[in-house]
Design a protein around this motif. Structure first.
Motif, PDB file in Angstrom:
ATOM      1  N   THR A   2     -11.054  12.185  -8.040  1.00 48.06           N
ATOM      2  CA  THR A   2      -9.254  11.918  -8.304  1.00 48.06           C
ATOM      3  C   THR A   2      -9.208  11.299  -7.160  1.00 48.06           C
ATOM      4  O   THR A   2      -9.744  11.209  -5.636  1.00 48.06           O
ATOM      5  N   THR A   3      -7.395  11.457  -7.304  1.00 51.01           N
ATOM      6  CA  THR A   3      -6.822  10.903  -6.298  1.00 51.01           C
ATOM      7  C   THR A   3      -6.485  10.938  -5.892  1.00 51.01           C
ATOM      8  O   THR A   3      -4.790  12.235  -6.744  1.00 51.01           O
ATOM      9  N   ASN A   4      -4.796  11.078  -4.774  1.00 45.94           N
ATOM     10  CA  ASN A   4      -3.650  11.502  -4.549  1.00 45.94           C
ATOM     11  C   ASN A   4      -2.637  10.713  -4.659  1.00 45.94           C
ATOM     12  O   ASN A   4      -3.047   9.109  -4.564  1.00 45.94           O
ATOM     13  N   ARG A   5      -1.708  11.158  -4.393  1.00 43.32           N
ATOM     14  CA  ARG A   5      -0.339   9.859  -3.817  1.00 43.32           C
ATOM     15  C   ARG A   5      -0.144   8.924  -3.395  1.00 43.32           C
ATOM     16  O   ARG A   5       0.793   8.166  -2.584  1.00 43.32           O
ATOM     17  N   PHE A   6      -1.490   9.367  -2.117  1.00 40.59           N
ATOM     18  CA  PHE A   6      -1.343   8.061  -0.994  1.00 40.59           C
ATOM     19  C   PHE A   6      -2.785   7.509  -1.962  1.00 40.59           C
ATOM     20  O   PHE A   6      -3.342   6.919  -0.313  1.00 40.59           O
ATOM     21  N   GLU A   7      -3.434   7.583  -2.650  1.00 40.81           N
ATOM     22  CA  GLU A   7      -4.296   7.096  -3.219  1.00 40.81           C
ATOM     23  C   GLU A   7      -5.791   7.196  -2.496  1.00 40.81           C
ATOM     24  O   GLU A   7      -6.857   6.217  -1.938  1.00 40.81           O
ATOM     25  N   LEU A   8      -6.199   8.286  -1.748  1.00 38.61           N
ATOM     26  CA  LEU A   8      -6.847   8.583  -0.999  1.00 38.61           C
ATOM     27  C   LEU A   8      -8.326   8.883  -2.439  1.00 38.61           C
ATOM     28  O   LEU A   8      -8.190   9.298  -3.961  1.00 38.61           O
ATOM     29  N   TYR A   9      -9.621   8.102  -2.086  1.00 37.70           N
ATOM     30  CA  TYR A   9     -10.441   9.091  -3.046  1.00 37.70           C
ATOM     31  C   TYR A   9     -11.380   9.918  -2.716  1.00 37.70           C
ATOM     32  O   TYR A   9     -12.008   9.884  -1.281  1.00 37.70           O
ATOM     33  N   ARG A  10     -11.484  10.465  -3.074  1.00 36.93           N
ATOM     34  CA  ARG A  10     -11.665  12.234  -2.834  1.00 36.93           C
ATOM     35  C   ARG A  10     -12.546  12.006  -4.869  1.00 36.93           C
ATOM     36  O   ARG A  10     -12.268  11.852  -5.389  1.00 36.93           O
ATOM     37  N   VAL A  11     -13.946  12.483  -3.619  1.00 38.35           N
ATOM     38  CA  VAL A  11     -15.197  12.764  -4.454  1.00 38.35           C
ATOM     39  C   VAL A  11     -15.691  14.591  -3.969  1.00 38.35           C
ATOM     40  O   VAL A  11     -15.494  14.387  -3.334  1.00 38.35           O
ATOM     41  N   THR A  46     -13.833  12.808   1.831  1.00 40.52           N
ATOM     42  CA  THR A  46     -12.404  11.668   1.033  1.00 40.52           C
ATOM     43  C   THR A  46     -12.609  10.450   1.504  1.00 40.52           C
ATOM     44  O   THR A  46     -13.102  11.055   3.318  1.00 40.52           O
ATOM     45  N   TYR A  47     -12.239   9.658   0.976  1.00 43.97           N
ATOM     46  CA  TYR A  47     -12.588   8.312   1.712  1.00 43.97           C
ATOM     47  C   TYR A  47     -11.225   7.737   1.897  1.00 43.97           C
ATOM     48  O   TYR A  47     -10.332   8.072   0.424  1.00 43.97           O
ATOM     49  N   THR A  48     -10.946   6.442   2.433  1.00 37.35           N
ATOM     50  CA  THR A  48      -9.732   5.454   2.200  1.00 37.35           C
ATOM     51  C   THR A  48     -10.072   4.254   1.840  1.00 37.35           C
ATOM     52  O   THR A  48     -10.643   3.409   2.072  1.00 37.35           O
ATOM     53  N   PRO A  49      -9.453   4.156   0.688  1.00 38.87           N
ATOM     54  CA  PRO A  49      -9.725   2.727   0.208  1.00 38.87           C
ATOM     55  C   PRO A  49      -9.606   1.708   0.799  1.00 38.87           C
ATOM     56  O   PRO A  49      -7.602   1.553   1.187  1.00 38.87           O
ATOM     57  N   ALA A  50      -9.628   0.624   0.624  1.00 31.78           N
ATOM     58  CA  ALA A  50      -9.243  -0.866   2.195  1.00 31.78           C
ATOM     59  C   ALA A  50      -8.985  -1.266   1.758  1.00 31.78           C
ATOM     60  O   ALA A  50      -8.517  -1.724  -0.323  1.00 31.78           O
ATOM     61  N   GLY A  51      -7.267  -2.208   1.533  1.00 33.17           N
ATOM     62  CA  GLY A  51      -6.437  -2.365   0.849  1.00 33.17           C
ATOM     63  C   GLY A  51      -7.268  -3.753   1.027  1.00 33.17           C
ATOM     64  O   GLY A  51      -7.886  -4.301   1.633  1.00 33.17           O
ATOM     65  N   LEU A  52      -5.890  -4.640   0.157  1.00 34.26           N
ATOM     66  CA  LEU A  52      -6.042  -6.128   0.609  1.00 34.26           C
ATOM     67  C   LEU A  52      -6.050  -7.174   1.217  1.00 34.26           C
ATOM     68  O   LEU A  52      -6.836  -7.347   1.880  1.00 34.26           O
ATOM     69  N   ALA A  53      -5.064  -6.342   2.619  1.00 36.32           N
ATOM     70  CA  ALA A  53      -4.601  -6.784   4.639  1.00 36.32           C
ATOM     71  C   ALA A  53      -6.205  -6.765   4.813  1.00 36.32           C
ATOM     72  O   ALA A  53      -6.799  -7.797   5.488  1.00 36.32           O
ATOM     73  N   SER A  54      -7.256  -5.922   4.924  1.00 31.82           N
ATOM     74  CA  SER A  54      -8.126  -5.481   6.134  1.00 31.82           C
ATOM     75  C   SER A  54      -9.739  -6.060   4.839  1.00 31.82           C
ATOM     76  O   SER A  54     -10.408  -6.972   5.477  1.00 31.82           O
ATOM     77  N   ARG A  55      -9.169  -6.349   3.857  1.00 36.84           N
ATOM     78  CA  ARG A  55     -10.217  -6.844   2.594  1.00 36.84           C
ATOM     79  C   ARG A  55     -10.317  -8.258   3.449  1.00 36.84           C
ATOM     80  O   ARG A  55     -11.463  -9.268   3.068  1.00 36.84           O
ATOM     81  N   SER A  56      -9.221  -9.019   2.777  1.00 30.98           N
ATOM     82  CA  SER A  56      -8.958 -10.471   3.213  1.00 30.98           C
ATOM     83  C   SER A  56      -9.788 -10.384   4.886  1.00 30.98           C
ATOM     84  O   SER A  56      -9.962 -11.930   4.914  1.00 30.98           O
ATOM     85  N   LEU A  57      -9.428  -9.789   5.675  1.00 33.66           N
ATOM     86  CA  LEU A  57      -9.605 -10.007   7.274  1.00 33.66           C
ATOM     87  C   LEU A  57     -11.263 -10.524   7.143  1.00 33.66           C
ATOM     88  O   LEU A  57     -11.524 -11.346   7.924  1.00 33.66           O
ATOM     89  N   ALA A  58     -11.021  -9.287   6.700  1.00 33.97           N
ATOM     90  CA  ALA A  58     -13.108  -9.462   6.971  1.00 33.97           C
ATOM     91  C   ALA A  58     -13.688 -10.654   5.661  1.00 33.97           C
ATOM     92  O   ALA A  58     -14.727 -11.420   6.065  1.00 33.97           O
ATOM     93  N   ALA A  59     -13.192 -10.742   4.659  1.00 29.96           N
ATOM     94  CA  ALA A  59     -13.855 -12.174   2.915  1.00 29.96           C
ATOM     95  C   ALA A  59     -13.560 -13.426   4.732  1.00 29.96           C
ATOM     96  O   ALA A  59     -14.475 -14.379   4.771  1.00 29.96           O
ATOM     97  N   MET A  60     -12.618 -12.823   5.181  1.00 25.77           N
ATOM     98  CA  MET A  60     -12.246 -14.766   6.055  1.00 25.77           C
ATOM     99  C   MET A  60     -13.251 -15.050   7.510  1.00 25.77           C
ATOM    100  O   MET A  60     -13.828 -15.599   8.147  1.00 25.77           O
ATOM    101  N   PHE A  61     -13.816 -13.455   7.967  1.00 32.01           N
ATOM    102  CA  PHE A  61     -14.912 -13.345   8.669  1.00 32.01           C
ATOM    103  C   PHE A  61     -15.711 -13.893   8.157  1.00 32.01           C
ATOM    104  O   PHE A  61     -16.493 -15.016   8.837  1.00 32.01           O
ATOM    105  N   ASP A  62     -16.248 -12.847   7.280  1.00 33.28           N
ATOM    106  CA  ASP A  62     -17.761 -13.073   7.353  1.00 33.28           C
ATOM    107  C   ASP A  62     -17.811 -14.890   5.973  1.00 33.28           C
ATOM    108  O   ASP A  62     -18.642 -15.922   6.375  1.00 33.28           O
ATOM    109  N   TYR A  63     -16.595 -15.637   6.170  1.00 37.55           N
ATOM    110  CA  TYR A  63     -16.394 -16.605   5.381  1.00 37.55           C
ATOM    111  C   TYR A  63     -16.706 -17.919   6.845  1.00 37.55           C
ATOM    112  O   TYR A  63     -17.349 -18.928   6.196  1.00 37.55           O
TER     113      TYR A  63
END
Length: 265
Positions: A4-13, A22-39
């Motif tokens: 399920t999810t809630n209004r804060f977009e937490l990923y709950r199993v 409970t997990y916090t999905p990674a957003g566009l900013a953090s994923r982009s920074l990770a991708a820049m480092f990997d590239y």
């Protein structure tokens, strides 16, 4: 397992045992920074391979050199993510630096099939250029998944802070506001002496863990605790804030215990 999810977009199993993770999905900013480092790492690997081929001088034919460079670029472009995410259980150097991890839907670790599928889909996520499709799906999806994640059934989540064994062994403390400075040395709560240490320990345990509970569950549980304690103390029902009442119970119980200790001593 249910997700399920809630209004804060937490990923709950929710596991079959009734445990909620409970997990916090990674957003566009953090994923982009990770991708820049990997590239950046991938570029270093390619340049290192290029210099090695040129300096070695073992291959003189330009066509062969071009083929080797194309093969090297292909191996790095497709092998980098697959190898690291398999060996590091859903992490690349960039994701590890940003404390991100790929997991399967339901909270399970990624397997070979999921890793291969999500990375093969990078070719489509990259379209028309600069990860246009991937950024669009990350932006609109409630769990910030790109097309490769949707296809492979994976989610990129933020990792929580590591907890050491010594931290786990430290006692937890419930945050309870102090009494007013001018409060009398006698309990302000009628019949508080009726409570047992087990009753108060249960209240304290709730106060310790309340921040980890989600909104509706926290409010419902607090109201249930407050109603039970009010009946135990023969107090009428109240529409007041249940958590404040429970903190009040803990404070006044301690006052009652201190008063009893003084009288017995």
């Amino acid at each position: 397992m249910s997700v399920t999810t809630n209004r804060f977009e937490l990923y709950r199993v929710e596991t079959p045992e009734g445990i909620t993770i409970t997990y916090t999905p990674a957003g566009l900013a953090s994923r982009s920074l990770a991708a820049m480092f990997d590239y950046t790492v991938m570029l270093v690997l390619f340049v290192t391979g290029l210099v090695t081929i040129i300096v070695s001088g073992s291959v003189a034919d330009e066509d062969v050199v071009g083929a080797l460079l194309a093969l090297l670029a292909f191996a790095i472009n497709w092998g980098y993510y697959v190898i690291f995410e398999l060996v590091w259980n859903g992490q690349t150097p960039g994701k590890r630096l940003l404390r991100l991890r790929v997991i399967r839907e339901g909270g399970r670790p990624v397997d070979g099939a999921a890793v291969v599928v999500r990375n093969l889909m990078r070719a489509i996520d990259f379209l028309p250029f600069g990860y246009g499709v991937g950024m669009l799906t990350i932006f609109v999806d409630r769990y910030h998944r790109r097309l490769g994640d949707l296809t492979a059934g994976t989610v990129v989540v933020r990792e929580g802070q590591l907890i050491t064994l010594s931290q786990m062994l430290q006692p937890m403390h419930a945050h309870v506001s102090p009494r007013a400075p001018d409060a009398p040395p006698t309990p302000l709560l009628p019949n508080v002496e009726r409570l047992t240490p087990a009753d108060v320990a249960l209240i304290v345990e709730f106060l310790q863990c309340r921040d980890a509970l989600f909104g509706d569950a926290r409010v419902s549980l607090a109201h249930q605790f407050a109603a039970v304690i009010r009946r135990r103390l023969s107090l009428p029902p109240s529409e007041g804030h249940p958590e404040q009442f429970l903190e009040h119970v803990v404070r006044e119980y301690e006052v009652a215990q201190a008063m009893m200790a003084r009288q017995s001593g």
